[in-house]
Scaffold this motif. Structure first.
Motif, PDB file in Angstrom:
ATOM      1  N   ARG A 112       0.855  -1.186   0.000  1.00 25.63           N
ATOM      2  CA  ARG A 112       0.000   0.000   0.000  1.00 25.63           C
ATOM      3  C   ARG A 112       0.892   1.236   0.000  1.00 25.63           C
ATOM      4  N   ILE A 113       0.623   2.134  -0.930  1.00 24.57           N
ATOM      5  CA  ILE A 113       1.353   3.406  -1.007  1.00 24.57           C
ATOM      6  C   ILE A 113       0.330   4.515  -0.816  1.00 24.57           C
ATOM      7  N   PHE A 114       0.595   5.394   0.129  1.00 23.04           N
ATOM      8  CA  PHE A 114      -0.323   6.501   0.428  1.00 23.04           C
ATOM      9  C   PHE A 114       0.136   7.723  -0.344  1.00 23.04           C
ATOM     10  N   ASP A 115      -0.677   8.166  -1.298  1.00 19.03           N
ATOM     11  CA  ASP A 115      -0.402   9.373  -2.090  1.00 19.03           C
ATOM     12  C   ASP A 115      -1.254  10.494  -1.505  1.00 19.03           C
ATOM     13  N   ALA A 116      -0.709  11.190  -0.515  1.00 13.86           N
ATOM     14  CA  ALA A 116      -1.450  12.238   0.197  1.00 13.86           C
ATOM     15  C   ALA A 116      -1.810  13.401  -0.728  1.00 13.86           C
ATOM     16  N   GLU A 117      -0.897  13.762  -1.600  1.00 14.34           N
ATOM     17  CA  GLU A 117      -1.126  14.908  -2.483  1.00 14.34           C
ATOM     18  C   GLU A 117      -2.336  14.691  -3.393  1.00 14.34           C
ATOM     19  N   ASN A 118      -2.514  13.486  -3.872  1.00 12.63           N
ATOM     20  CA  ASN A 118      -3.626  13.170  -4.773  1.00 12.63           C
ATOM     21  C   ASN A 118      -4.776  12.450  -4.074  1.00 12.63           C
ATOM     22  N   ARG A 119      -4.705  12.372  -2.742  1.00 20.57           N
ATOM     23  CA  ARG A 119      -5.742  11.736  -1.918  1.00 20.57           C
ATOM     24  C   ARG A 119      -6.146  10.368  -2.472  1.00 20.57           C
ATOM     25  N   ALA A 120      -5.144   9.470  -2.500  1.00 19.49           N
ATOM     26  CA  ALA A 120      -5.408   8.124  -3.009  1.00 19.49           C
ATOM     27  C   ALA A 120      -4.542   7.095  -2.285  1.00 19.49           C
ATOM     28  N   LEU A 121      -5.088   5.905  -2.167  1.00 21.12           N
ATOM     29  CA  LEU A 121      -4.311   4.749  -1.729  1.00 21.12           C
ATOM     30  C   LEU A 121      -4.001   3.942  -2.982  1.00 21.12           C
ATOM     31  N   ILE A 122      -2.743   3.580  -3.153  1.00 17.87           N
ATOM     32  CA  ILE A 122      -2.304   2.803  -4.305  1.00 17.87           C
ATOM     33  C   ILE A 122      -1.915   1.424  -3.786  1.00 17.87           C
ATOM     34  N   TYR A 123      -2.432   0.401  -4.425  1.00 14.24           N
ATOM     35  CA  TYR A 123      -2.085  -0.972  -4.069  1.00 14.24           C
ATOM     36  C   TYR A 123      -1.325  -1.573  -5.235  1.00 14.24           C
ATOM     37  N   LEU A 124      -0.091  -2.025  -4.965  1.00 10.71           N
ATOM     38  CA  LEU A 124       0.800  -2.570  -5.978  1.00 10.71           C
ATOM     39  C   LEU A 124       1.017  -4.055  -5.693  1.00 10.71           C
ATOM     40  N   ALA A 125       0.634  -4.904  -6.636  1.00 10.91           N
ATOM     41  CA  ALA A 125       0.909  -6.341  -6.546  1.00 10.91           C
ATOM     42  C   ALA A 125       2.111  -6.624  -7.438  1.00 10.91           C
ATOM     43  N   HIS A 126       3.122  -7.318  -6.880  1.00 11.95           N
ATOM     44  CA  HIS A 126       4.330  -7.592  -7.652  1.00 11.95           C
ATOM     45  C   HIS A 126       5.024  -8.840  -7.133  1.00 11.95           C
ATOM     46  N   GLY A 127       5.843  -9.429  -8.001  1.00 10.66           N
ATOM     47  CA  GLY A 127       6.675 -10.545  -7.601  1.00 10.66           C
ATOM     48  C   GLY A 127       7.954 -10.007  -6.989  1.00 10.66           C
ATOM     49  N   ALA A 128       8.462 -10.689  -5.981  1.00 10.44           N
ATOM     50  CA  ALA A 128       9.730 -10.306  -5.349  1.00 10.44           C
ATOM     51  C   ALA A 128      10.603 -11.553  -5.239  1.00 10.44           C
ATOM     52  N   GLN A 129      11.875 -11.369  -5.590  1.00 11.26           N
ATOM     53  CA  GLN A 129      12.831 -12.464  -5.497  1.00 11.26           C
ATOM     54  C   GLN A 129      14.088 -11.960  -4.818  1.00 11.26           C
ATOM     55  N   VAL A 130      14.798 -12.858  -4.180  1.00 12.51           N
ATOM     56  CA  VAL A 130      16.016 -12.483  -3.478  1.00 12.51           C
ATOM     57  C   VAL A 130      17.097 -12.048  -4.461  1.00 12.51           C
ATOM     58  N   THR A 131      17.267 -12.787  -5.554  1.00 10.95           N
ATOM     59  CA  THR A 131      18.387 -12.522  -6.450  1.00 10.95           C
ATOM     60  C   THR A 131      18.024 -11.755  -7.706  1.00 10.95           C
ATOM     61  N   GLU A 132      16.771 -11.812  -8.113  1.00 11.06           N
ATOM     62  CA  GLU A 132      16.396 -11.227  -9.396  1.00 11.06           C
ATOM     63  C   GLU A 132      15.005 -10.626  -9.298  1.00 11.06           C
ATOM     64  N   GLY A 133      14.885  -9.344  -9.601  1.00 12.89           N
ATOM     65  CA  GLY A 133      13.584  -8.697  -9.542  1.00 12.89           C
ATOM     66  C   GLY A 133      12.698  -9.132 -10.690  1.00 12.89           C
ATOM     67  N   SER A 134      11.431  -8.765 -10.606  1.00 15.63           N
ATOM     68  CA  SER A 134      10.477  -9.125 -11.646  1.00 15.63           C
ATOM     69  C   SER A 134       9.764  -7.874 -12.130  1.00 15.63           C
ATOM     70  N   ALA A 135       9.530  -7.796 -13.426  1.00 23.61           N
ATOM     71  CA  ALA A 135       8.812  -6.661 -13.998  1.00 23.61           C
ATOM     72  C   ALA A 135       7.308  -6.903 -14.027  1.00 23.61           C
ATOM     73  N   LYS A 136       6.869  -8.044 -13.520  1.00 21.28           N
ATOM     74  CA  LYS A 136       5.447  -8.372 -13.518  1.00 21.28           C
ATOM     75  C   LYS A 136       4.778  -7.679 -12.339  1.00 21.28           C
ATOM     76  N   MET A 137       3.798  -6.819 -12.646  1.00 22.51           N
ATOM     77  CA  MET A 137       3.120  -6.072 -11.597  1.00 22.51           C
ATOM     78  C   MET A 137       1.724  -5.700 -12.031  1.00 22.51           C
ATOM     79  N   SER A 138       0.926  -5.301 -11.052  1.00 15.07           N
ATOM     80  CA  SER A 138      -0.422  -4.828 -11.300  1.00 15.07           C
ATOM     81  C   SER A 138      -0.716  -3.747 -10.268  1.00 15.07           C
ATOM     82  N   LEU A 139      -1.548  -2.777 -10.638  1.00 20.35           N
ATOM     83  CA  LEU A 139      -1.774  -1.607  -9.796  1.00 20.35           C
ATOM     84  C   LEU A 139      -3.261  -1.308  -9.676  1.00 20.35           C
TER      85      LEU A 139
END
Length: 151
Positions: A112-139
């Motif tokens: 959850r990312i709180f964008d106070a300036e634009n009065r919005a809560l942003i929810y980011l779904a993403h894959g996380a790996q120890v050695t290699e990041g992932s570009a797969k995401m949804s918002l």
């Protein structure tokens, strides 16, 4: 020891997911799972997370027993009164949900990312790996009303 404590604290504050649907997508038993996630720190927000779950037959044919894809989709909505007055903006946001996608090193996360300036809560779904990041995401975003920010 510090890493273990940090991991335990992170898991203690994340939301639980309730399975809403399981949609079969092929004859080998692969499914798309849809789960409802209540934000533990912001009552009144529910996110629906969809992701792919590989079957045993698919795991046998692919030769990869211990890993599911990181692909996901997320949509969040207001399901009740929201009190966001205790949130503080931050670049990395806060971990809302985490689920293992492999035996050890890969997870599906919702932040959850709180964008106070634009009065919005942003929810980011993403894959996380120890050695290699992932570009797969949804918002997904949830707009906040002025009364949602009042103490």
């Amino acid at each position: 020891m510090r890493i273990f404590l940090a991991a335990a604290m992170m898991l203690a504050t994340t939301a639980q997911a309730d399975e809403v649907a399981r949609v079969g997508v092929d004859w080998v038993g692969n499914d798309i799972i849809v789960e409802a996630i209540q934000d533990p720190e912001v009552p009144g927000v529910t996110c629906h997370l969809a992701y792919f779950s590989r079957s045993v037959l698919d795991r046998l044919s692919q030769g990869n027993w211990f890993e599911d894809p990181s692909n996901s989709a997320i949509e969040c909505t207001r399901t009740g009164p929201i009190d966001a007055s205790g949130l503080t903006p931050g670049e990395d946001g806060d971990n809302v949900f985490s689920q293992s996608r492999s035996l050890i090193f890969k997870s599906l996360q919702v932040r959850r990312i709180f964008d106070a300036e634009n009065r919005a809560l942003i929810y980011l779904a993403h894959g996380a790996q120890v050695t290699e990041g992932s570009a797969k995401m949804s918002l997904a975003t949830v707009p906040l009303l002025p009364e949602d920010l009042a103490p």
